[in-house]
Design a protein around this motif. Structure first.
Motif, PDB file in Angstrom:
ATOM      1  N   LEU A  79       0.815  -1.212   0.000  1.00  0.00           N
ATOM      2  CA  LEU A  79       0.000   0.000   0.000  1.00  0.00           C
ATOM      3  C   LEU A  79       0.855   1.271   0.000  1.00  0.00           C
ATOM      4  N   VAL A  80       1.896   1.305   0.827  1.00  0.00           N
ATOM      5  CA  VAL A  80       2.695   2.517   0.956  1.00  0.00           C
ATOM      6  C   VAL A  80       3.743   2.625  -0.151  1.00  0.00           C
ATOM      7  N   PHE A  81       4.365   1.509  -0.503  1.00  0.00           N
ATOM      8  CA  PHE A  81       5.470   1.548  -1.462  1.00  0.00           C
ATOM      9  C   PHE A  81       5.088   2.130  -2.829  1.00  0.00           C
ATOM     10  N   PRO A  82       3.915   1.781  -3.418  1.00  0.00           N
ATOM     11  CA  PRO A  82       3.549   2.417  -4.695  1.00  0.00           C
ATOM     12  C   PRO A  82       3.438   3.933  -4.587  1.00  0.00           C
ATOM     13  N   VAL A  83       2.907   4.426  -3.465  1.00  0.00           N
ATOM     14  CA  VAL A  83       2.792   5.871  -3.265  1.00  0.00           C
ATOM     15  C   VAL A  83       4.179   6.507  -3.176  1.00  0.00           C
ATOM     16  N   VAL A  84       5.098   5.831  -2.479  1.00  0.00           N
ATOM     17  CA  VAL A  84       6.459   6.349  -2.324  1.00  0.00           C
ATOM     18  C   VAL A  84       7.153   6.430  -3.677  1.00  0.00           C
ATOM     19  N   ILE A  85       6.975   5.401  -4.516  1.00  0.00           N
ATOM     20  CA  ILE A  85       7.587   5.406  -5.845  1.00  0.00           C
ATOM     21  C   ILE A  85       7.089   6.592  -6.663  1.00  0.00           C
ATOM     22  N   VAL A  86       5.760   6.798  -6.673  1.00  0.00           N
ATOM     23  CA  VAL A  86       5.193   7.922  -7.415  1.00  0.00           C
ATOM     24  C   VAL A  86       5.696   9.242  -6.854  1.00  0.00           C
ATOM     25  N   ALA A  87       5.738   9.358  -5.529  1.00  0.00           N
ATOM     26  CA  ALA A  87       6.159  10.604  -4.896  1.00  0.00           C
ATOM     27  C   ALA A  87       7.614  10.944  -5.231  1.00  0.00           C
ATOM     28  N   ILE A  88       8.493   9.932  -5.187  1.00  0.00           N
ATOM     29  CA  ILE A  88       9.913  10.176  -5.459  1.00  0.00           C
ATOM     30  C   ILE A  88      10.133  10.558  -6.919  1.00  0.00           C
ATOM     31  N   THR A  89       9.550   9.796  -7.831  1.00  0.00           N
ATOM     32  CA  THR A  89       9.764  10.063  -9.247  1.00  0.00           C
ATOM     33  C   THR A  89       9.120  11.373  -9.693  1.00  0.00           C
ATOM     34  N   ALA A  90       8.007  11.736  -9.070  1.00  0.00           N
ATOM     35  CA  ALA A  90       7.326  12.987  -9.424  1.00  0.00           C
ATOM     36  C   ALA A  90       7.804  14.164  -8.569  1.00  0.00           C
ATOM     37  N   LYS A  91       8.720  13.899  -7.616  1.00  0.00           N
ATOM     38  CA  LYS A  91       9.274  14.932  -6.736  1.00  0.00           C
ATOM     39  C   LYS A  91       8.177  15.626  -5.930  1.00  0.00           C
ATOM     40  N   LYS A  92       7.287  14.807  -5.379  1.00  0.00           N
ATOM     41  CA  LYS A  92       6.215  15.302  -4.519  1.00  0.00           C
ATOM     42  C   LYS A  92       6.256  14.546  -3.193  1.00  0.00           C
ATOM     43  N   GLY A  93       5.661  15.139  -2.151  1.00  0.00           N
ATOM     44  CA  GLY A  93       5.537  14.435  -0.893  1.00  0.00           C
ATOM     45  C   GLY A  93       4.497  13.336  -1.002  1.00  0.00           C
ATOM     46  N   PRO A  94       4.638  12.239  -0.222  1.00  0.00           N
ATOM     47  CA  PRO A  94       3.657  11.141  -0.297  1.00  0.00           C
ATOM     48  C   PRO A  94       2.227  11.597  -0.025  1.00  0.00           C
ATOM     49  N   GLU A  96       1.034  14.615  -0.426  1.00  0.00           N
ATOM     50  CA  GLU A  96       0.635  15.455  -1.553  1.00  0.00           C
ATOM     51  C   GLU A  96       0.254  14.607  -2.758  1.00  0.00           C
ATOM     52  N   ALA A  97       0.991  13.519  -2.988  1.00  0.00           N
ATOM     53  CA  ALA A  97       0.683  12.634  -4.114  1.00  0.00           C
ATOM     54  C   ALA A  97      -0.679  11.978  -3.940  1.00  0.00           C
ATOM     55  N   VAL A  98      -0.992  11.524  -2.710  1.00  0.00           N
ATOM     56  CA  VAL A  98      -2.288  10.898  -2.448  1.00  0.00           C
ATOM     57  C   VAL A  98      -3.417  11.917  -2.579  1.00  0.00           C
ATOM     58  N   GLN A  99      -3.214  13.115  -2.029  1.00  0.00           N
ATOM     59  CA  GLN A  99      -4.243  14.161  -2.141  1.00  0.00           C
ATOM     60  C   GLN A  99      -4.522  14.517  -3.590  1.00  0.00           C
ATOM     61  N   MET A 100      -3.465  14.605  -4.388  1.00  0.00           N
ATOM     62  CA  MET A 100      -3.639  14.924  -5.799  1.00  0.00           C
ATOM     63  C   MET A 100      -4.385  13.809  -6.524  1.00  0.00           C
ATOM     64  N   ALA A 101      -4.081  12.562  -6.156  1.00  0.00           N
ATOM     65  CA  ALA A 101      -4.774  11.434  -6.787  1.00  0.00           C
ATOM     66  C   ALA A 101      -6.260  11.449  -6.468  1.00  0.00           C
ATOM     67  N   MET A 102      -6.627  11.953  -5.287  1.00  0.00           N
ATOM     68  CA  MET A 102      -8.029  11.985  -4.876  1.00  0.00           C
ATOM     69  C   MET A 102      -8.768  13.222  -5.382  1.00  0.00           C
ATOM     70  N   GLU A 103      -8.073  14.364  -5.404  1.00  0.00           N
ATOM     71  CA  GLU A 103      -8.760  15.629  -5.663  1.00  0.00           C
ATOM     72  C   GLU A 103      -8.567  16.169  -7.073  1.00  0.00           C
ATOM     73  N   ASP A 104      -7.467  15.863  -7.706  1.00  0.00           N
ATOM     74  CA  ASP A 104      -7.188  16.412  -9.039  1.00  0.00           C
ATOM     75  C   ASP A 104      -6.653  15.309  -9.934  1.00  0.00           C
ATOM     76  N   ARG A 105      -7.570  14.498 -10.453  1.00  0.00           N
ATOM     77  CA  ARG A 105      -7.191  13.326 -11.237  1.00  0.00           C
ATOM     78  C   ARG A 105      -6.391  13.696 -12.491  1.00  0.00           C
ATOM     79  N   GLU A 106      -6.770  14.780 -13.181  1.00  0.00           N
ATOM     80  CA  GLU A 106      -6.075  15.150 -14.411  1.00  0.00           C
ATOM     81  C   GLU A 106      -4.619  15.525 -14.140  1.00  0.00           C
TER      82      GLU A 106
END
Length: 382
Positions: A79-94, A96-106
């Motif tokens: 559950l956590v590791f996929p979020v960490v991968i996205v956060a690191i590669t996109a240079k975002k906090g974990p 922040e990455a989850v909030q963006m996935a929920m609130e701003d899909r585009e």
């Protein structure tokens, strides 16, 4: 027995698939189901190894592994590791990455698309190393005998897996990565792909080194266990009552968690070849992890291991296919369902091949038994 062992897994599966279909629709339902099958198949041999080790622990440490261990496996890696991968590669906090996935899909999809070349290179190299180390190893059981025998001979060359993987990375960086698919169209991501691919290779070597370290510790503790069993026999005690505890059990627990983490990597990274949706990944991988734990319990309680010899081969060929697909998707888009079905097809083929092999072996044993019986009848004058 079956319901008692797999009851929670069945319940989590039903709830997870119903939630996916109700919230995101039938495409999410299909991909979560495919991810669940992928995780189970890729971790099948992990469950077998787990069972062979867990059965040696005393009841207390067995409960620790099957409770705390599953929390680490499901919530930590799946559950956590996929979020960490996205956060690191996109240079975002974990968060922040989850909030963006929920609130701003585009915006999230654009972020993941831009990060995909790095994710694909990292994951592709990690999975490719798993596949290469498997096919270059000489094994007693072979699915495609003529091919695997020749590859095993090549595997006697030291460092061949790393050389082949680096060649594949160099080809990827100088071909598809020069026109990688990003949110704005296409861009040159050669440097990113090279750096991420090397990171994937290093990660594989580190994980393998840690597993080897704890495996050595495990062998030392098993030798000590054997000595304790011999001492129990001399003292007139039941040697089967000697279960690993204390330091020995703690080393086993650490070894199992590192081993599980290494198997989790291929499941999590393989999931990126199927979908970039972190919630779908979390559901599918979480469901799969539940079955891996249930299968471990089942094997321990039954005291037997599975007879389908080719399943491990099918899972590793699926890993190789996912590695190739990940590297190709640096530039070209491949539909997630097609990617998932490739892996499922290879695993299903290995399962059917195992069934046919078991039938053939049973028939051969039956015919040999019949010949022996005939010889005995002739010898006795019947």
């Amino acid at each position: 027995m079956l319901l008692k062992t797999f009851g929670w897994s069945f319940a989590v599966t039903a709830a997870g698939l119903a939630f996916a279909a109700g919230v995101w629709g039938w495409e999410a339902f299909a991909l979560v189901a495919i991810l669940s099958v992928l995780e189970i198949s890729l971790s099948f041999d992990n469950a077998v190894v787990n069972a062979s080790i867990v059965k040696k622990l005393n009841p207390f440490w067995q409960r620790i592994f099957l409770t705390i261990g599953i929390l680490i496996a499901v919530f930590g890696m799946r559950l956590v590791f996929p979020v960490v991968i996205v956060a690191i590669t996109a240079k975002k906090g974990p968060i922040e990455a989850v909030q963006m996935a929920m609130e701003d899909r585009e915006k999230y999809e654009a972020m993941v698309t831009d990060a995909h070349p790095a994710i694909a290179a990292f994951g592709g190299m990690f999975l490719l190393m798993i596949f290469l180390d498997f096919i270059f190893e000489d094994r007693e059981v072979k699915w495609f005998g003529w091919l695997e025998s020749r590859l095993a001979k090549l595997g006697s060359v030291d460092g061949l897996s790393v050389c082949v993987a680096l060649i594949a990375l160099a080809v990827t960086a100088t071909t598809v990565a020069t026109s990688a698919h990003v949110s704005s169209g296409h861009a040159d991501k050669s440097g990113t792909v090279l750096l991420a691919g090397v990171a994937g290779l290093i990660t594989y070597l580190i994980v393998g080194g840690l597993s080897g370290h704890f495996e050595d510790k495990l062998e030392e503790e098993e030798e000590r266990e054997h000595e304790e069993e011999e001492a129990a026999k001399r003292a007139g005690k039941d040697p089967s009552m000697v279960g690993l505890a204390g330091k020995a059990a703690f080393f086993m627990f650490l070894y199992l968690e590192v081993l599980d983490a290494s198997f989790s990597f291929d499941g999590v990274i393989g999931a990126f070849a199927i979908t970039n949706h972190i919630f779908w990944m979390a559901l599918g991988l979480g469901i799969g992890a539940m079955y891996v734990r249930s299968l471990t319990v089942f094997l321990v309680r039954q005291g037997t291991l599975d007879d389908y010899e080719y399943l491990e081969h099918g899972a590793h060929y699926a890993i190789g296919a996912l590695a190739a697909i990940l590297l190709i998707t640096v530039k070209y888009e491949i539909h997630e369902v097609i990617t998932g079905l490739v892996g499922v097809a290879l695993i299903a083929g290995s399962f059917w091949g195992s069934v046919l092999r078991n039938r053939r072996l049973a028939a051969e044993e039956g015919s040999e038994g019949g010949e022996d019986k005939s010889e005995n009848q002739v010898g006795s004058g019947v």
